[in-house]
Scaffold this active site. Structure first.
Site, PDB file in Angstrom:
ATOM      1  N   TYR A  59      -6.073   3.894  -2.558  1.00 38.60           N
ATOM      2  CA  TYR A  59      -5.060   4.849  -3.028  1.00 38.60           C
ATOM      3  C   TYR A  59      -5.415   6.283  -2.663  1.00 38.60           C
ATOM      4  O   TYR A  59      -4.531   7.125  -2.456  1.00 38.60           O
ATOM      5  CB  TYR A  59      -4.821   4.668  -4.538  1.00 38.60           C
ATOM      6  CG  TYR A  59      -4.002   3.420  -4.801  1.00 38.60           C
ATOM      7  CD1 TYR A  59      -4.605   2.231  -5.177  1.00 38.60           C
ATOM      8  CD2 TYR A  59      -2.620   3.416  -4.559  1.00 38.60           C
ATOM      9  CE1 TYR A  59      -3.874   1.071  -5.343  1.00 38.60           C
ATOM     10  CE2 TYR A  59      -1.874   2.255  -4.721  1.00 38.60           C
ATOM     11  CZ  TYR A  59      -2.497   1.081  -5.107  1.00 38.60           C
ATOM     12  OH  TYR A  59      -1.765  -0.070  -5.244  1.00 38.60           O
ATOM     13  N   ARG A  62      -4.101   6.841   0.717  1.00 37.57           N
ATOM     14  CA  ARG A  62      -2.639   7.021   0.678  1.00 37.57           C
ATOM     15  C   ARG A  62      -2.295   8.394   0.113  1.00 37.57           C
ATOM     16  O   ARG A  62      -1.351   9.045   0.567  1.00 37.57           O
ATOM     17  CB  ARG A  62      -1.984   5.882  -0.111  1.00 37.57           C
ATOM     18  CG  ARG A  62      -2.135   4.534   0.600  1.00 37.57           C
ATOM     19  CD  ARG A  62      -1.485   3.396  -0.157  1.00 37.57           C
ATOM     20  NE  ARG A  62      -0.029   3.499  -0.148  1.00 37.57           N
ATOM     21  CZ  ARG A  62       0.750   2.766  -0.962  1.00 37.57           C
ATOM     22  NH1 ARG A  62       0.194   1.938  -1.831  1.00 37.57           N
ATOM     23  NH2 ARG A  62       2.054   2.891  -0.901  1.00 37.57           N
ATOM     24  N   ASN A  95       9.448   2.839  -3.640  1.00 33.64           N
ATOM     25  CA  ASN A  95       8.428   3.691  -3.023  1.00 33.64           C
ATOM     26  C   ASN A  95       7.704   4.518  -4.075  1.00 33.64           C
ATOM     27  O   ASN A  95       8.299   4.925  -5.072  1.00 33.64           O
ATOM     28  CB  ASN A  95       9.075   4.616  -1.987  1.00 33.64           C
ATOM     29  CG  ASN A  95       9.788   3.840  -0.893  1.00 33.64           C
ATOM     30  OD1 ASN A  95       9.484   2.670  -0.660  1.00 33.64           O
ATOM     31  ND2 ASN A  95      10.765   4.459  -0.250  1.00 33.64           N
ATOM     32  N   HIS A 112       7.998   1.081  -9.016  1.00 34.32           N
ATOM     33  CA  HIS A 112       6.612   0.665  -8.725  1.00 34.32           C
ATOM     34  C   HIS A 112       5.611   1.786  -9.005  1.00 34.32           C
ATOM     35  O   HIS A 112       4.455   1.698  -8.607  1.00 34.32           O
ATOM     36  CB  HIS A 112       6.493   0.215  -7.256  1.00 34.32           C
ATOM     37  CG  HIS A 112       7.192  -1.093  -7.004  1.00 34.32           C
ATOM     38  ND1 HIS A 112       7.521  -1.523  -5.741  1.00 34.32           N
ATOM     39  CD2 HIS A 112       7.652  -2.049  -7.856  1.00 34.32           C
ATOM     40  CE1 HIS A 112       8.125  -2.703  -5.826  1.00 34.32           C
ATOM     41  NE2 HIS A 112       8.241  -3.031  -7.080  1.00 34.32           N
ATOM     42  N   SER A 183      12.536  -5.056   3.003  1.00 37.64           N
ATOM     43  CA  SER A 183      12.579  -6.372   3.666  1.00 37.64           C
ATOM     44  C   SER A 183      13.166  -7.450   2.760  1.00 37.64           C
ATOM     45  O   SER A 183      13.428  -8.556   3.200  1.00 37.64           O
ATOM     46  CB  SER A 183      11.168  -6.771   4.105  1.00 37.64           C
ATOM     47  OG  SER A 183      10.295  -6.717   2.988  1.00 37.64           O
TER      48      SER A 183
HETATM   49  N1  APR Z   1      14.881   2.958   8.636  1.00 37.23           N
HETATM   50  C1  APR Z   1      15.302   1.934   7.849  1.00 37.23           C
HETATM   51  N2  APR Z   1      14.585   0.799   7.664  1.00 37.23           N
HETATM   52  C2  APR Z   1      13.398   0.718   8.313  1.00 37.23           C
HETATM   53  C3  APR Z   1      12.892   1.739   9.152  1.00 37.23           C
HETATM   54  C4  APR Z   1      13.693   2.896   9.298  1.00 37.23           C
HETATM   55  N3  APR Z   1      13.319   3.925  10.079  1.00 37.23           N
HETATM   56  N4  APR Z   1      11.677   1.340   9.632  1.00 37.23           N
HETATM   57  C5  APR Z   1      11.433   0.122   9.104  1.00 37.23           C
HETATM   58  N5  APR Z   1      12.460  -0.256   8.323  1.00 37.23           N
HETATM   59  C6  APR Z   1      12.616  -1.480   7.534  1.00 37.23           C
HETATM   60  C7  APR Z   1      11.921  -2.693   8.087  1.00 37.23           C
HETATM   61  O1  APR Z   1      12.796  -3.368   8.965  1.00 37.23           O
HETATM   62  C8  APR Z   1      11.657  -3.510   6.821  1.00 37.23           C
HETATM   63  O2  APR Z   1      12.732  -4.383   6.583  1.00 37.23           O
HETATM   64  O3  APR Z   1      12.008  -1.238   6.285  1.00 37.23           O
HETATM   65  C9  APR Z   1      11.613  -2.487   5.714  1.00 37.23           C
HETATM   66  C10 APR Z   1      10.240  -2.305   5.102  1.00 37.23           C
HETATM   67  O4  APR Z   1       9.890  -3.527   4.495  1.00 37.23           O
HETATM   68  P1  APR Z   1       8.482  -3.637   3.727  1.00 37.23           P
HETATM   69  O5  APR Z   1       7.402  -3.080   4.600  1.00 37.23           O
HETATM   70  O6  APR Z   1       8.358  -5.039   3.219  1.00 37.23           O
HETATM   71  O7  APR Z   1       8.612  -2.633   2.492  1.00 37.23           O
HETATM   72  P2  APR Z   1       9.369  -2.871   1.126  1.00 37.23           P
HETATM   73  O8  APR Z   1      10.506  -3.831   1.282  1.00 37.23           O
HETATM   74  O9  APR Z   1       9.677  -1.549   0.559  1.00 37.23           O
HETATM   75  O10 APR Z   1       8.222  -3.564   0.230  1.00 37.23           O
HETATM   76  C11 APR Z   1       8.536  -3.803  -1.129  1.00 37.23           C
HETATM   77  O11 APR Z   1       6.290  -4.586  -1.488  1.00 37.23           O
HETATM   78  O12 APR Z   1       4.050  -4.381  -1.119  1.00 37.23           O
HETATM   79  C12 APR Z   1       5.047  -4.131  -2.011  1.00 37.23           C
HETATM   80  O13 APR Z   1       5.002  -2.489  -3.663  1.00 37.23           O
HETATM   81  C13 APR Z   1       5.177  -2.671  -2.288  1.00 37.23           C
HETATM   82  O14 APR Z   1       7.191  -1.449  -2.801  1.00 37.23           O
HETATM   83  C14 APR Z   1       6.599  -2.352  -1.884  1.00 37.23           C
HETATM   84  C15 APR Z   1       7.286  -3.699  -1.941  1.00 37.23           C
END
Ligand code: APR
Ligand code: ZN
Length: 248
Positions: A59, A62, A95, A112, A183
């Site tokens: 952390y 980060r 986020n 989160h 995602s």
């Molecule tokens: N604009 C829009 N979407 C984007 C961009 C962009 N410039 N770049 C990447 N992405 C998309 C990717 O295609 C992906 O689907 O953002 C998504 C990020 O997915 P993850 O990395 O899984 O992040 P997230 O869904 O926020 O994860 C959820 O998982 O690990 C835990 O606590 C953590 O809050 C997080 C949670």
């Protein structure tokens, strides 16, 4: 475009993709955070019990990174929409960064937690507090007055996200649901779109992101592209319909 009628209540869920164009890594992308660290090493109560210094190293790295980033046009677009809609607008973010606030958003639910907040590891009466302490080599983890160690105020895997009651109420109310840059693999956020669709009445659901999310089937429309480019020109606010005598 996403048409927003004068009576529409809008629920927006953002994920790591929202901050990608600001230079923060996502979690599951090619150079995602979970490619460098394993969740069970740094983001769970077991990880904390096993190696709290490794958790603070993760952390701290980060926090250092978060000091260097700025909002992108997508964050500003959501702050402008909030200005227009007032209490018809609900922003829930997965986020932990503060880019929505830096762009002017006021109504942000960080389900989160927040990267620049810490709390006591015990349930003592000390509330979470703003903190940008970072683990330097050799330092000891700060202690609470109760003797508990200070931990990041982040919802780890296996813990309950924050603000779930007001999130559920906003999902119940919304007529437009938009998810951005997530995602769709982590619960409960991945099911919010399904809850919104399942409740009475009609809700329009949209996804904006770089690739199709896992829960794509629940979205009426999927708009592929970077959120920093798509969001600024996405919303079409409809003026209230005037009745006959107002038309003059
Ligand atoms: N604009 C829009 N979407 C984007 C961009 C962009 N410039 N770049 C990447 N992405 C998309 C990717 O295609 C992906 O689907 O953002 C998504 C990020 O997915 P993850 O990395 O899984 O992040 P997230 O869904 O926020 O994860 C959820 O998982 O690990 C835990 O606590 C953590 O809050 C997080 C949670
Ligand atoms: Zn304490």
């Amino acid at each position: 475009m996403i048409p927003i009628a004068p009576q529409d209540r809008v629920f927006i869920l953002t994920g790591a993709g929202m901050s990608a164009e600001s230079g923060l890594p996502t979690f599951r992308g090619t150079n995602g955070i979970w490619r460098t660290y394993r969740v069970e090493q740094v983001a769970s109560p077991i990880a904390w019990a096993r190696d709290p210094k490794l958790v603070w190293q993760f952390y701290s790295e980060r926090r250092r990174r978060h000091h260097t980033v700025q909002p992108n046009p997508g964050h500003y677009a959501l702050a402008r929409l909030e200005e227009e809609l007032g209490d018809r607008f609900f922003l829930c973010t997965q986020n932990v960064d503060r880019l929505h606030e830096m762009a002017g958003s006021r109504r942000v639910t960080h389900m989160h937690g927040k990267i620049f907040q810490s709390r006591c590891e015990r349930d003592c009466e000390r509330p979470p507090f703003d903190d940008d302490w970072m683990l330097e080599n050799g330092a000891e983890i700060p202690l609470c007055a109760c003797g508990g160690k200070i931990r990041p105020h982040i919802c780890w895997f296996g813990e309950t996200p924050f603000g779930m009651e007001r999130i559920a109420a906003a999902l119940e109310d919304c007529m437009v649901f938009l998810a951005v840059g997530t995602s769709g693999v982590v619960e409960p956020a991945a099911s919010f779109v399904r809850y919104a669709r399942a409740r009475r009445g009609y809700v329009r659901t949209y996804y904006v992101g770089a690739e199709e999310p896992l829960n794509r089937a629940f979205f009426d429309e999927v708009l592929l592209g970077p959120s920093g480019e798509l969001l600024p020109r996405l919303f079409a606010l409809q003026a209230p319909r005037m009745n006959a005598d107002e038309r003059g």
